[in-house]
Scaffold this motif. Structure first.
Motif, mmCIF file in Angstrom:
data_model
loop_
_atom_site.group_PDB
_atom_site.id
_atom_site.type_symbol
_atom_site.label_atom_id
_atom_site.label_comp_id
_atom_site.label_asym_id
_atom_site.label_seq_id
_atom_site.Cartn_x
_atom_site.Cartn_y
_atom_site.Cartn_z
ATOM 1 N N UNK A 2 0.070 16.547 -5.814
ATOM 2 C CA UNK A 2 0.701 17.333 -5.303
ATOM 3 C C UNK A 2 1.692 18.307 -6.411
ATOM 4 N N UNK A 3 1.847 17.875 -7.896
ATOM 5 C CA UNK A 3 2.912 18.469 -8.898
ATOM 6 C C UNK A 3 1.448 19.515 -9.787
ATOM 7 N N UNK A 4 -0.066 18.720 -9.097
ATOM 8 C CA UNK A 4 -0.969 19.100 -10.210
ATOM 9 C C UNK A 4 -1.225 20.826 -9.489
ATOM 10 N N UNK A 47 -4.907 17.844 -1.849
ATOM 11 C CA UNK A 47 -3.747 18.136 -0.867
ATOM 12 C C UNK A 47 -3.443 18.267 0.314
ATOM 13 N N UNK A 48 -3.841 17.561 0.695
ATOM 14 C CA UNK A 48 -3.723 17.901 1.964
ATOM 15 C C UNK A 48 -3.859 16.392 2.552
ATOM 16 N N UNK A 98 -1.313 14.182 1.649
ATOM 17 C CA UNK A 98 0.617 14.078 1.276
ATOM 18 C C UNK A 98 1.037 14.061 2.752
ATOM 19 N N UNK A 99 0.987 15.406 2.914
ATOM 20 C CA UNK A 99 1.982 15.321 4.933
ATOM 21 C C UNK A 99 0.911 14.822 5.320
ATOM 22 N N UNK A 100 -0.733 14.389 5.518
ATOM 23 C CA UNK A 100 -1.327 13.656 6.615
ATOM 24 C C UNK A 100 -0.639 12.572 7.267
ATOM 25 N N UNK A 101 -1.091 11.691 5.501
ATOM 26 C CA UNK A 101 -0.165 10.257 4.992
ATOM 27 C C UNK A 101 1.221 10.207 5.286
ATOM 28 N N UNK A 102 2.360 11.105 5.070
ATOM 29 C CA UNK A 102 3.341 11.036 5.096
ATOM 30 C C UNK A 102 4.302 10.625 6.742
ATOM 31 N N UNK A 103 3.181 12.292 7.147
ATOM 32 C CA UNK A 103 3.431 11.785 8.565
ATOM 33 C C UNK A 103 3.168 11.074 9.916
ATOM 34 N N UNK A 104 1.966 10.825 9.373
ATOM 35 C CA UNK A 104 1.311 9.028 9.860
ATOM 36 C C UNK A 104 1.799 8.474 9.425
ATOM 37 N N UNK A 130 1.174 -0.977 -0.080
ATOM 38 C CA UNK A 130 -0.362 0.643 0.237
ATOM 39 C C UNK A 130 1.250 1.286 0.755
ATOM 40 N N UNK A 131 1.715 1.365 0.464
ATOM 41 C CA UNK A 131 2.727 2.552 0.568
ATOM 42 C C UNK A 131 3.505 2.287 -0.498
ATOM 43 N N UNK A 132 4.034 1.089 -0.905
ATOM 44 C CA UNK A 132 4.347 1.493 -2.754
ATOM 45 C C UNK A 132 4.059 2.495 -3.763
ATOM 46 N N UNK A 133 1.994 1.600 -3.345
ATOM 47 C CA UNK A 133 1.319 2.576 -4.431
ATOM 48 C C UNK A 133 0.098 3.882 -3.855
ATOM 49 N N UNK A 134 0.698 4.247 -2.756
ATOM 50 C CA UNK A 134 -0.137 5.381 -1.892
ATOM 51 C C UNK A 134 0.534 6.983 -2.839
ATOM 52 N N UNK A 135 2.431 7.098 -1.767
ATOM 53 C CA UNK A 135 2.810 7.788 -1.936
ATOM 54 C C UNK A 135 2.758 8.232 -3.830
ATOM 55 N N UNK A 136 3.166 7.147 -4.857
ATOM 56 C CA UNK A 136 3.586 7.881 -5.838
ATOM 57 C C UNK A 136 2.469 9.116 -6.346
ATOM 58 N N UNK A 137 0.762 8.316 -5.895
ATOM 59 C CA UNK A 137 -0.207 9.417 -6.337
ATOM 60 C C UNK A 137 -0.635 10.478 -5.654
ATOM 61 N N UNK A 138 -0.109 10.161 -4.549
ATOM 62 C CA UNK A 138 -0.670 11.357 -3.629
ATOM 63 C C UNK A 138 0.352 12.702 -4.142
#
Length: 386
Positions: free
Chosen positions: A225-227, A267-268, A270-276, A213-221
């Protein structure tokens, strides 16, 4: 050889140089016959009419002298006080000069802050923060210093001494609209925060537990962020409009607060998922093993061990999320979401800089306040954990 002064603080020297350069070369104010014209610049020394005008700038002498003074707690404390008093004094001086200019001008004339004012104001506040850092005080003191400066400026606002400044005249014209815009802006941020937490926290926990799940989620998020924000708002118009036509009873539209909240949520995340994930990853394995040895279940370990230890990192992500959302909510005005961005864009379309500032300054203040409050929470949790 001639004696050279010893520089004890390069940061203080940089701030002092910025103040001196701005005072000597940049306009302190701008005076225009109406809101649409740029007008003529007003130098700092032109605003120094009476003894009191000079007196309010005396703290600036301390700020300019600190880089050459030997470090010590007394010097640092004086640096903090001088920075705050200089910041407040500059605002007072601008208001006093605006009143003097307005006395002999047409009713449509406007006095605006100049580039010199903004540079000196920012440098004075940064000097106060630098003094707090040099004293080695807790983050709560930085908030206290900022609150003291805000309270003193608030007293000036309440006294009416700043009423002739252009930004305050714009506020007088937009008083009812302004209050509604601030409320709408806060509602947009809060409305986006709820789904962000409901989706982001469980997704972060799952990503931390399941590597796939980690490998799939972060590329999408990361792609989200780049849009660009305006592009994302535009991409949401078509599907939401189609949904509104198919299900009119839902009250959803392609423009307005709904697409704004959806975009802010995207937009919000990525930082929530990453820091969790990072917070849970940071829990030492030995602590988990000790909890298992005490007979705790997986649920008990999660809520009583992992969550408390991961909370400071999670709050850091929440701080990034909220500050980002406060800023992006202003852009949402382009799709009819309202908020402070509506005032900003109204000023841009009317070529009225002070109307732009009337929308932009509260956004900045709100973002800084949110950032400071969550930094304080992280610091307090860190001290409790220690």
């Amino acid at each position: 050889m001639p004696h050279r002064p010893i520089l004890h603080n390069r940061v203080a020297l940089l701030l002092a140089a910025a103040i001196a350069a701005a005072a000597l070369t940049l306009p302190f104010l701008g005076f225009a016959p109406n809101r649409l014209l740029s007008g003529r610049p007003v130098a700092l020394w032109a605003a120094l009419v009476g003894p009191l005008d000079w007196l309010v700038l005396l703290p600036g002498v301390v700020v300019l002298a600190v880089p050459f003074l030997r470090p010590g707690r007394a010097v640092s404390a004086a640096y903090v006080a001088a920075g705050v008093l200089l910041a407040v004094g500059l605002v007072w001086l601008a208001g006093a000069q605006a009143a003097r200019l307005a006395a002999n001008a047409a009713p449509a004339a406007r006095t605006s802050f100049g580039a010199g004012f903004w540079v000196m104001e920012a440098a004075a506040l940064l000097a106060a923060m630098d003094g707090v850092r040099r004293l080695g005080l807790a983050p709560a003191w930085r908030i206290a210093v900022g609150a003291a400066a805000a309270a003193l400026i608030g007293l000036l606002l309440a006294s009416g001494r700043l009423d002739q400044l252009s930004i305050l005249r714009e506020y007088a014209n937009q008083r009812d609209v302004f209050a509604a815009a601030v409320a709408r802006h806060a509602v947009l941020v809060a409305a986006a925060l709820v789904p962000t937490l409901l989706i982001g926290v469980p997704l972060g926990v799952l990503a931390q537990r399941v590597p796939r799940v980690r490998r799939a989620v972060f590329p999408v998020l990361n792609v989200v962020q780049t849009v660009p924000s305006i592009a994302l708002f535009g991409l949401l118009l078509a599907p939401l409009s189609a949904l509104a036509n198919a299900l009119p009873g839902l009250g959803i539209a392609g423009v307005g607060p709904v697409p704004a909240v959806i975009a802010l949520t995207f937009y919000s995340l990525l930082p929530i998922v990453r820091n969790t994930v990072e917070g849970l990853d940071g829990v030492p394995a030995a602590v988990r093993e000790a909890a298992r040895g005490m007979g705790m279940t997986k649920r008990q370990i999660f809520w009583k061990v992992e969550v408390p230890l991961a909370l400071p990192v999670f709050l850091s992500g929440l701080r990034i999320t909220l500050v980002q959302a406060v800023g992006l909510a202003a852009v949402a005005a382009l799709i009819g979401a309202g908020g402070l961005g509506a005032i900003m864009f109204q000023g841009l379309f009317a070529n009225a800089l002070d109307l732009v500032l009337l929308g932009a300054v509260p956004v900045i203040v709100l973002a800084v306040a949110v950032d400071a409050a969550l930094k304080l929470a992280v610091s307090l949790l860190g001290r409790r954990a220690a």
